[in-house]
Motif scaffolding. Structure first.
Motif: not given
Length: 395
Positions: A246-250
Motif C-alpha cells: 500500500a504505497p503512500p502515493a503522495g
C-alpha cells in the motif's frame, strides 16, 4: 527460537542480490545511451553529461534505499526514460543552463503534486490515450533512427537487431544488456572504444546556475512533468500495489520531485518511481517473504551508489561512441516502451482520434513560436477531447 528470527538462508540472500543486480544492469545499461543523447541535445559538455549521470544515480540510490528501509517496502527508483527521450528529441537549442531551469520547474511541479492530494487526483484523470500518444510521438523518431543506421553500418545495425530479437525470446530482461555487450564487442574489434580526453575514474558533480525561460517551461518542463508522472510514477505505484503493498502515493511522488529539484543544478532531469525494474525487485523471486522484500530495494539503491561512484568512465564510453552505434542502441532500447505506448494510446476507442492527433503532432517535431512539438501534441489532443465533449455530433 521462532522462524521469524532466523537469519535468511544463503539462497534467499543470493536471490535478493541477484534481483537487485539484474534491475541495476537493466535500468542503467538499457537507457544510459538515451540519457547521454539527451545531454548532448541540450548542449551539455562531456563533464556536464558525466555530472548528469552521476547526479541521477545518486538520486536513484540514496533516496531509494532510505525510503525502502523507512517504509518497509521495495521502493525502486529510476531516471525518467521518457523524459530523457523528450529532451533528446528537442531541436529548440535552448542551452544547458536553460534546460537545467526546466528540470527545476518540472521537479517543483512534481513536489506540488505530492503535497496537494487534489493535484494528484487531477493528474490521474489525464486521459491515458493522450499521455501515451505524446510519449509514443516522442519515442518514434528514435526507433526510426535505428533503421537509418542500416545504410551506413549494416553489419552493426543488423547484428544488434538480431541479438535483440533472439534475447527477447530467450531472456527478455537481458535483451538490452546483451545488445550493449554485442555493440561494445563490435566497436572494440574496430578500435572504436575510447573515453573522452581527461575522463577520470570517478563520477563528479558539475553544478550549473539554472536559467529560467517561458519557452523552456512550456516546451520542456510541462511535458517532462506530465510524461514522467503518467509514464513512470503512476505505473510505478501500480507495480507496488500489484505486489501487495500500500504505497503512500503522495509521499513517494513528493520525494521523487524533491530529489529531482535538488539535483537539477547538477543535470538530473528527473528521478521517479520505476516500473519495469521495480517488477524485478517486488516479486517473490526477489524474496519469498513480502514483509522483508524491502531489503531488495536497499540493495538496489546501494548498487546505484556504486554506479554513481564510477559514473565518469561508464558515461564516457557512450559519450565517445560513434553516432550510428548510439542511435542503434537507443532505438532498440525504446522498442518496448514504444510498443506499450502505442497499445495504450489506442486502448479506448472513443479517445483514438485525439490520441492519433497528439501522436502525429508530437512525432512531427514541429516548433511554433519557439515552443516544441510535445506541447503542441498535448494541446491538439486536449482540443480534440474538448470538441468531442462540448460539441454535439450530427454524424
Amino acid at each position: 527460537m521462532s522462524s521469524s528470527r532466523l537469519p535468511p538462508s544463503p539462497s534467499i540472500v543470493a536471490a535478493s542480490f541477484s534481483a537487485a543486480a539484474v534491475a541495476t544492469v537493466v535500468g542503467f545499461g538499457g537507457t544510459v545511451a538515451l540519457v547521454v543523447q539527451a545531454g548532448q541535445a541540450m548542449g551539455a559538455a562531456p563533464a556536464q553529461i558525466i555530472s548528469m549521470v552521476t547526479a541521477l544515480c545518486l538520486g536513484i540510490g540514496l533516496p531509494g534505499a532510505v525510503l525502502s528501509w523507512r517504509l518497509k517496502m521495495p521502493v525502486v527508483l529510476a531516471w525518467s526514460t521518457p523524459g530523457a527521450a523528450l529532451l533528446a528529441a528537442s531541436t529548440l537549442g535552448l542551452g544547458w543552463s536553460t534546460a537545467v531551469g526546466a528540470f527545476v520547474i518540472a521537479g517543483l511541479m512534481m513536489v506540488l503534486t505530492g503535497l496537494i492530494p487534489a493535484l494528484g487526483r487531477l493528474a490521474e484523470r489525464i486521459p491515458a490515450a493522450v499521455a501515451s500518444a505524446m510519449l509514443a510521438g516522442v519515442l518514434l523518431p528514435f526507433c526510426l533512427k535505428l533503421f537509418l543506421v542500416f545504410p551506413t553500418d549494416l553489419t552493426l545495425a543488423a547484428g544488434l537487431l538480431l541479438v535483440f530479437l533472439v534475447m527477447r525470446r530467450l531472456a527478455p530482461a537481458w535483451s538490452l544488456p546483451a545488445v550493449l555487450v554485442a555493440a561494445f564487442a563490435v566497436l572494440a574489434l574496430r578500435g572504436q572504444v575510447a573515453l573522452p580526453e581527461g575522463t577520470g575514474l570517478f563520477g563528479a558533480l558539475s553544478p550549473v546556475m539554472p536559467a529560467f525561460d517561458w519557452k523552456a517551461a512550456v516546451s520542456l518542463a510541462l511535458p517532462l512533468y506530465l510524461v514522467t508522472l503518467a509514464s513512470q510514477n503512476l505505473p510505478g505505484l501500480v507495480v507496488l500495489r500489484a505486489a501487495g503493498y500500500a504505497p503512500p502515493a503522495g509521499k513517494l511522488i513528493f520525494w521523487g520531485g524533491l530529489t529531482s529539484t535538488l539535483l537539477a543544478p547538477f543535470g538530473a532531469h528527473g528521478v521517479n518511481l520505476a516500473a519495469i525494474t521495480a517488477a524485478i525487485c517486488t516479486g517473490p523471486d526477489a524474496h519469498p517473504d513480502a514483509t522483508k522484500r524491502w531489503t531488495v530495494g536497499v540493495i538496489y539503491g546501494l548498487f546505484y551508489l556504486v554506479v554513481a561512484l564510477f559514473a565518469a568512465p561508464l558515461a564516457g564510453l557512450f559519450i565517445a561512441m560513434p553516432t550510428g552505434a548510439l542511435a542503434a542502441i537507443t532505438g532498440l532500447a525504446l522498442i518496448a516502451p514504444l510498443t506499450g505506448s502505442l497499445g495504450a494510446m489506442m486502448g479506448e476507442v472513443k479517445d483514438r482520434e485525439a490520441a492519433v492527433l497528439t501522436f502525429a503532432a508530437t512525432a512531427s517535431g514541429v516548433a511554433l513560436f519557439g515552443v516544441g512539438s510535445a506541447f503542441w501534441g498535448l494541446a491538439v489532443g486536449f482540443l480534440a477531447l474538448a470538441a468531442r465533449r462540448w460539441i454535439p455530433s450530427r454524424g
